[in-house]
Design an enzyme around this catalytic site. Structure first.
Site, PDB file in Angstrom:
ATOM      1  N   ARG A 189       0.814  -1.215   0.000  1.00  0.00           N
ATOM      2  CA  ARG A 189       0.000   0.000   0.000  1.00  0.00           C
ATOM      3  C   ARG A 189       0.849   1.268   0.000  1.00  0.00           C
ATOM      4  NH1 ARG A 189      -4.794  -2.504   3.527  1.00  0.00           N
ATOM      5  NH2 ARG A 189      -6.245  -2.712   1.799  1.00  0.00           N
TER       6      ARG A 189
ATOM      7  N   LYS B 232     -19.771 -15.426   2.524  1.00  0.00           N
ATOM      8  CA  LYS B 232     -21.186 -15.088   2.705  1.00  0.00           C
ATOM      9  C   LYS B 232     -21.920 -14.649   1.452  1.00  0.00           C
ATOM     10  CE  LYS B 232     -21.890 -13.766   7.459  1.00  0.00           C
ATOM     11  NZ  LYS B 232     -22.140 -12.629   8.334  1.00  0.00           N
TER      12      LYS B 232
ATOM     13  N   GLY C 121      -9.334  -8.361  -0.096  1.00  0.00           N
ATOM     14  CA  GLY C 121      -8.187  -8.564   0.789  1.00  0.00           C
ATOM     15  C   GLY C 121      -7.679  -9.998   0.780  1.00  0.00           C
TER      16      GLY C 121
ATOM     17  N   GLY D  72     -13.824  -3.997   0.215  1.00  0.00           N
ATOM     18  CA  GLY D  72     -15.211  -3.543   0.128  1.00  0.00           C
ATOM     19  C   GLY D  72     -15.393  -2.446  -0.912  1.00  0.00           C
TER      20      GLY D  72
HETATM   21  P1  ADP Z   1     -12.152 -11.166   0.056  1.00  0.00           P
HETATM   22  O1  ADP Z   1     -11.473 -10.612   1.289  1.00  0.00           O
HETATM   23  O2  ADP Z   1     -11.150 -11.566  -0.984  1.00  0.00           O
HETATM   24  O3  ADP Z   1     -13.223 -10.255  -0.470  1.00  0.00           O
HETATM   25  P2  ADP Z   1     -14.018 -12.706   1.607  1.00  0.00           P
HETATM   26  O4  ADP Z   1     -13.638 -11.927   2.816  1.00  0.00           O
HETATM   27  O5  ADP Z   1     -15.335 -12.495   1.018  1.00  0.00           O
HETATM   28  O6  ADP Z   1     -12.901 -12.533   0.476  1.00  0.00           O
HETATM   29  O7  ADP Z   1     -13.944 -14.267   1.938  1.00  0.00           O
HETATM   30  C1  ADP Z   1     -12.826 -14.843   2.537  1.00  0.00           C
HETATM   31  C2  ADP Z   1     -13.180 -15.784   3.656  1.00  0.00           C
HETATM   32  O8  ADP Z   1     -14.065 -16.817   3.214  1.00  0.00           O
HETATM   33  C3  ADP Z   1     -11.939 -16.465   4.161  1.00  0.00           C
HETATM   34  O9  ADP Z   1     -11.776 -16.158   5.521  1.00  0.00           O
HETATM   35  C4  ADP Z   1     -12.207 -17.939   3.945  1.00  0.00           C
HETATM   36  O10 ADP Z   1     -11.738 -18.758   4.993  1.00  0.00           O
HETATM   37  C5  ADP Z   1     -13.716 -17.989   3.906  1.00  0.00           C
HETATM   38  N1  ADP Z   1     -14.192 -19.210   3.231  1.00  0.00           N
HETATM   39  C6  ADP Z   1     -14.220 -19.458   1.920  1.00  0.00           C
HETATM   40  N2  ADP Z   1     -14.706 -20.704   1.684  1.00  0.00           N
HETATM   41  C7  ADP Z   1     -14.989 -21.252   2.895  1.00  0.00           C
HETATM   42  C8  ADP Z   1     -15.535 -22.504   3.325  1.00  0.00           C
HETATM   43  N3  ADP Z   1     -15.868 -23.456   2.467  1.00  0.00           N
HETATM   44  N4  ADP Z   1     -15.719 -22.685   4.644  1.00  0.00           N
HETATM   45  C9  ADP Z   1     -15.389 -21.716   5.526  1.00  0.00           C
HETATM   46  N5  ADP Z   1     -14.869 -20.527   5.191  1.00  0.00           N
HETATM   47  C10 ADP Z   1     -14.675 -20.286   3.883  1.00  0.00           C
HETATM   48 MG    MG Z   2     -12.053 -10.611   3.350  1.00  0.00          MG
END
Ligand code: ADP
Ligand code: MG
Length: 393
Positions: free
Chosen positions: A37, A197, A348, A371
């Site tokens: 960053r 989610k 992230g 986000g």
């Molecule tokens: P990003 O930060 O790239 O936007 P998210 O925060 O939406 O991604 O999602 C990341 C999280 O989702 C991680 O902490 C990962 O462990 C969790 N995750 C993904 N698939 C699973 C799964 N099958 N079971 C539990 N956690 C999961």
């Molecule tokens: Mg995340």
């Protein structure tokens, strides 16, 4: 088009307030664990410095509640002085007499880094009195903090409303790249959304169904989609509240004639023996929990990616923090790196996977926002960008 720092004439001797995102991970000793960053911000700072501006940098770090020495921006000072060809100093405050005094001592091209803006309550509440105090420190405001542009805080949204303003190079690139995705993607456009989610990703999936030819789903949220289709998901994480949303997304995809791909096999563990055996299955048993996509799914997704013209990826395919469940995400990252498509990655956790696989150089654009990137794709703009002046031709 927003006004950029290139459009600012006559910066010599002027105090420029520059809002950046120096929210870097620090260890307990204040060592910077990932300087991306800060490195990303150097071109903007150096440009302003070369033009003779007196640069006052504002940033946040973490989510402190009041003053917290572990969240001080001080450790970044040394790195900045190494990377920049100008004087860099640090101030223990972000507003007040001492800050004013230190600004009065700046020479043309010098940089003063202010203390973590989130030590002040008025920042996240966007207190306009606090914003006025900040604005009184300078003549021009430059916003380069894309990572917080979805938040209406005093030091971005607030100050921008009070001073002549522009965006920096990083913000300019983010806007250009993310706008291209929604307005003019190369075809076929394959969007991959993973993560935990449905609730947080439903809106972006809906938006992408308009632009993309194929939407690929992975991660824990895939189980809510599979359940909505009446498939067996064992004891995997599902969101009962979001089943209807998932059903609506599946319906919309069909209506719009888009491909919506879901996992066809899984890497699981049984509820009882958590730390032990890992199973690769196509059909889950009742006591199984899915933690990653399986090899057949990885292959299916790789095929789709191989023929893409444009790729956007956000969200891991599994619980990658546990090494046993990183394979699906790693193989997806590798498929994207191998493809000739124009690739954009954001989020992230997703960027952490790209870096862990040493594939950053094979990706066309890595968004610095989490986000913020998602919200930008959903809305086409962000609150802190909206308040920046348009370019006058
Ligand atoms: P990003 O930060 O790239 O936007 P998210 O925060 O939406 O991604 O999602 C990341 C999280 O989702 C991680 O902490 C990962 O462990 C969790 N995750 C993904 N698939 C699973 C799964 N099958 N079971 C539990 N956690 C999961
Ligand atoms: Mg995340």
């Amino acid at each position: 088009m927003k006004r950029t720092i290139r459009d600012l004439a006559d910066l010599k001797g002027k105090v420029v307030l520059l809002r950046v995102d120096f929210n870097v991970p620090l260890d307990d000793a204040g060592k910077i664990l990932d300087a991306t960053r800060v490195i990303n911000e150097i071109p903007t700072i150096q440009y302003l410095s070369d033009k003779g501006a007196r640069i006052v940098i504002i940033s946040h770090l973490g989510r402190p509640k009041g003053f917290d020495i572990r969240k001080s921006l001080w450790p970044i000072t040394l790195l900045l002085s190494k990377k920049l060809k100008c004087n860099v100093t640090f101030c223990n405050y972000a507003v007040g007499d001492e800050v004013k005094e230190r600004i009065s001592l700046l020479g043309d091209g010098d940089v003063l880094l202010l203390e973590n803006i989130r030590f002040y309550e008025g920042e996240t509440t966007c207190d306009m009195d606090f914003a006025r105090e900040l604005a009184s420190l300078g003549k021009i405001f430059v916003d380069d903090a894309f990572g917080v542009a979805h938040r209406e805080n005093a030091s971005n949204y607030g100050v921008a409303r009070l001073l002549p303003n522009a965006i920096g190079f990083l913000m300019e690139r983010e806007i250009k790249e993310l706008t291209q995705i929604v307005e003019n993607p190369k075809k076929p456009f394959v969007a991959i959304i993973g993560g935990a989610k449905v609730e947080t990703k439903a809106k972006i999936i809906d938006k992408l169904l308009d632009q993309a030819d194929t939407v690929i789903i992975g991660g824990a949220m895939a189980y809510t989609f599979l359940l909505a289709k009446g498939k067996d998901v064992g004891s995997s994480l599902v969101e009962p509240k979001s089943i209807d949303i998932a059903r609506a997304i599946i319906f919309n995809a069909k209506e719009k004639g888009k491909k919506l791909l879901l996992p066809i096999d899984h890497v699981c563990m049984k509820e009882r023996d958590k730390s032990k055996r890992v199973y690769k299955v196509e059909k889950m048993q009742d006591d199984m929990i899915g933690y990653d996509i399986g090899p057949k799914t990885a292959k299916l997704y790789a095929q789709e990616i191989a023929s893409a013209g444009q790729i956007f990826w956000n969200g891991p395919m599994g619980m990658y923090e546990d090494k046993r469940f990183i394979k699906g995400s790693k193989s997806l990252a590798q498929s994207i790196a191998n493809s000739k498509a124009y690739s954009v990655v954001g989020g992230g956790d997703t960027v952490a996977i790209i870096n862990a696989c040493h594939l950053a150089s094979k990706i066309n654009f890595i968004s610095t926002g989490g986000g913020a990137s998602l919200k930008f794709i959903e809305e086409g703009t962000l609150p802190a960008i909206e308040v920046i002046q348009e370019k006058t031709i």
